[in-house]
Write an enzyme that holds these catalytic residues in place. Structure first.
Site, PDB file in Angstrom:
ATOM      1  N   GLY A  47       7.705 -25.847  18.029  1.00 18.48           N
ATOM      2  CA  GLY A  47       8.597 -26.547  17.890  1.00 18.48           C
ATOM      3  C   GLY A  47      10.074 -25.789  17.899  1.00 18.48           C
ATOM      4  O   GLY A  47      10.203 -24.634  18.430  1.00 18.48           O
ATOM      5  N   GLU A  48      10.855 -26.391  16.927  1.00 23.13           N
ATOM      6  CA  GLU A  48      12.201 -25.604  16.986  1.00 23.13           C
ATOM      7  C   GLU A  48      12.028 -25.215  15.132  1.00 23.13           C
ATOM      8  O   GLU A  48      12.216 -26.171  14.604  1.00 23.13           O
ATOM      9  CB  GLU A  48      13.422 -26.269  17.240  1.00 23.13           C
ATOM     10  CG  GLU A  48      14.648 -25.740  17.178  1.00 23.13           C
ATOM     11  CD  GLU A  48      14.750 -24.355  17.850  1.00 23.13           C
ATOM     12  OE1 GLU A  48      14.168 -24.253  19.026  1.00 23.13           O
ATOM     13  OE2 GLU A  48      15.203 -23.306  17.412  1.00 23.13           O
ATOM     14  N   SER A  49      11.898 -23.867  15.053  1.00 19.24           N
ATOM     15  CA  SER A  49      11.771 -23.638  13.464  1.00 19.24           C
ATOM     16  C   SER A  49      12.943 -23.940  12.587  1.00 19.24           C
ATOM     17  O   SER A  49      12.749 -24.309  11.643  1.00 19.24           O
ATOM     18  CB  SER A  49      11.732 -21.981  13.462  1.00 19.24           C
ATOM     19  OG  SER A  49      12.529 -21.443  13.773  1.00 19.24           O
ATOM     20  N   CYS A  79       3.707 -20.201  16.919  1.00 20.78           N
ATOM     21  CA  CYS A  79       4.930 -20.025  17.257  1.00 20.78           C
ATOM     22  C   CYS A  79       6.125 -20.381  16.417  1.00 20.78           C
ATOM     23  O   CYS A  79       6.207 -19.537  15.459  1.00 20.78           O
ATOM     24  CB  CYS A  79       5.057 -21.166  18.641  1.00 20.78           C
ATOM     25  SG  CYS A  79       6.465 -20.677  19.620  1.00 20.78           S
ATOM     26  N   ARG A 106      12.638 -14.010  16.306  1.00 21.01           N
ATOM     27  CA  ARG A 106      12.699 -15.254  17.060  1.00 21.01           C
ATOM     28  C   ARG A 106      13.276 -14.889  18.467  1.00 21.01           C
ATOM     29  O   ARG A 106      13.790 -14.362  18.723  1.00 21.01           O
ATOM     30  CB  ARG A 106      13.586 -16.248  16.541  1.00 21.01           C
ATOM     31  CG  ARG A 106      13.189 -16.861  15.121  1.00 21.01           C
ATOM     32  CD  ARG A 106      14.317 -17.784  14.475  1.00 21.01           C
ATOM     33  NE  ARG A 106      14.096 -18.969  15.596  1.00 21.01           N
ATOM     34  CZ  ARG A 106      15.282 -19.863  15.630  1.00 21.01           C
ATOM     35  NH1 ARG A 106      16.380 -19.541  14.915  1.00 21.01           N
ATOM     36  NH2 ARG A 106      15.235 -20.704  16.327  1.00 21.01           N
ATOM     37  N   HIS A 171       0.492 -20.558  21.886  1.00 17.27           N
ATOM     38  CA  HIS A 171       0.349 -21.896  21.688  1.00 17.27           C
ATOM     39  C   HIS A 171      -1.106 -22.266  22.171  1.00 17.27           C
ATOM     40  O   HIS A 171      -1.500 -22.656  23.121  1.00 17.27           O
ATOM     41  CB  HIS A 171       1.068 -22.864  22.746  1.00 17.27           C
ATOM     42  CG  HIS A 171       2.673 -23.084  22.270  1.00 17.27           C
ATOM     43  ND1 HIS A 171       2.958 -24.208  21.306  1.00 17.27           N
ATOM     44  CD2 HIS A 171       3.403 -22.121  22.257  1.00 17.27           C
ATOM     45  CE1 HIS A 171       4.350 -23.797  21.166  1.00 17.27           C
ATOM     46  NE2 HIS A 171       4.671 -22.705  21.612  1.00 17.27           N
ATOM     47  N   GLU A 173      -2.818 -24.518  21.263  1.00 14.92           N
ATOM     48  CA  GLU A 173      -3.289 -26.048  21.440  1.00 14.92           C
ATOM     49  C   GLU A 173      -2.724 -26.380  22.732  1.00 14.92           C
ATOM     50  O   GLU A 173      -3.476 -27.478  23.202  1.00 14.92           O
ATOM     51  CB  GLU A 173      -2.590 -26.587  20.341  1.00 14.92           C
ATOM     52  CG  GLU A 173      -0.931 -26.956  20.823  1.00 14.92           C
ATOM     53  CD  GLU A 173       0.063 -25.745  20.690  1.00 14.92           C
ATOM     54  OE1 GLU A 173      -0.783 -24.547  20.290  1.00 14.92           O
ATOM     55  OE2 GLU A 173       1.259 -25.950  20.738  1.00 14.92           O
TER      56      GLU A 173
HETATM   57  N1  GLN Z   1      11.854 -20.054  19.677  1.00 13.48           N
HETATM   58  C1  GLN Z   1      11.358 -21.412  18.583  1.00 13.48           C
HETATM   59  C2  GLN Z   1      11.899 -21.332  17.161  1.00 13.48           C
HETATM   60  O1  GLN Z   1      12.118 -20.125  16.663  1.00 13.48           O
HETATM   61  C3  GLN Z   1       9.930 -21.202  18.448  1.00 13.48           C
HETATM   62  C4  GLN Z   1       9.383 -21.927  19.988  1.00 13.48           C
HETATM   63  C5  GLN Z   1       8.166 -22.492  20.062  1.00 13.48           C
HETATM   64  O2  GLN Z   1       7.777 -22.891  18.857  1.00 13.48           O
HETATM   65  N2  GLN Z   1       7.615 -22.890  21.085  1.00 13.48           N
HETATM   66  O3  GLN Z   1      12.008 -21.953  16.555  1.00 13.48           O
END
Ligand code: GLN
Length: 193
Positions: A47-49, A79, A106, A171, A173
């Site tokens: 997701g978005e960390s 991720c 990242r 990923h 999943e």
């Molecule tokens: N680039 C995203 C981050 O640092 C991670 C991307 C992802 O989870 N697909 O949050």
């Protein structure tokens, strides 16, 4: 049957739950402390960390997850989950769990290659290459003991383990290959720490 909570504040949590069920574990969403307390193991999804980290603080889950991990709860981070598990996030002071002795970069594969698929050689999963799905993926710049690298791609570490903690830049999943989830449930989660 193992009860595995998937952090469901943001990101790709549903797919992880499906993978867990296919592995014979019971997967459920975690947003609250009561749900966290039912976890025998946990997955932090992609997701978005920065968003997930901020929500972990807001929902008061950050410290409880760290405490459970220190007591031995196994965690798989994929991720953004790999980013959140890292002790050091290069150039960022965003909230994190910070449980693994690694430095993470990242969006490390560059903007031009936003997402791609690659066949990964992951010795702990056997000789067959693993289909790695990378989406704005991080990689690990540095891995210090007791953390250890499990796989590299283009010379960069994309999978690592530290005791009962496992992280992947890609990923698993989003594929039909269950081997990363199985390795987590059967080997990592049962490890002596
Ligand atoms: N680039 C995203 C981050 O640092 C991670 C991307 C992802 O989870 N697909 O949050």
């Amino acid at each position: 049957m193992k009860q595995v909570g998937v952090l469901a504040l943001q990101g790709a949590f549903r797919e992880h739950i499906q993978m867990l069920e296919l592995c014979g574990a019971r997967g459920f969403e975690v947003r609250k402390l009561q749900e966290l307390k039912r976890c025998e193991a946990m997955i932090i999804p992609g997701g978005e960390s920065t968003t997930i980290g901020r929500l972990l603080v807001e929902f008061e889950l950050l410290d409880p997850i760290c405490n459970l991990a220190r007591e031995g709860m196994p965690i798989l981070g994929t991720c953004a989950g790999m980013v959140l598990l890292a002790e050091n996030i290069i150039g960022s002071d965003q909230p994190r769990l910070g449980l693994m002795r690694v430095s993470v970069l990242r969006n490390a594969f560059g903007r031009q290659v936003d997402s791609f698929e690659a066949r990964l050689d992951i010795p702990v999963l056997g000789p067959e290459p693993f289909p790695g799905v990378f989406i704005r993926a991080p990689y690990l710049e540095e891995v210090q003991p007791p953390a250890e690298a499990l796989a590299t791609f283009m010379g960069k570490v994309v999978m690592a383990r530290q005791g009962r903690l496992l992280s992947a830049a890609f990923h698993p999943e989003l594929t039909s290959d269950l081997r990363v989830h199985r390795y987590f449930l059967e080997t990592v989660a049962g490890a002596d720490v």
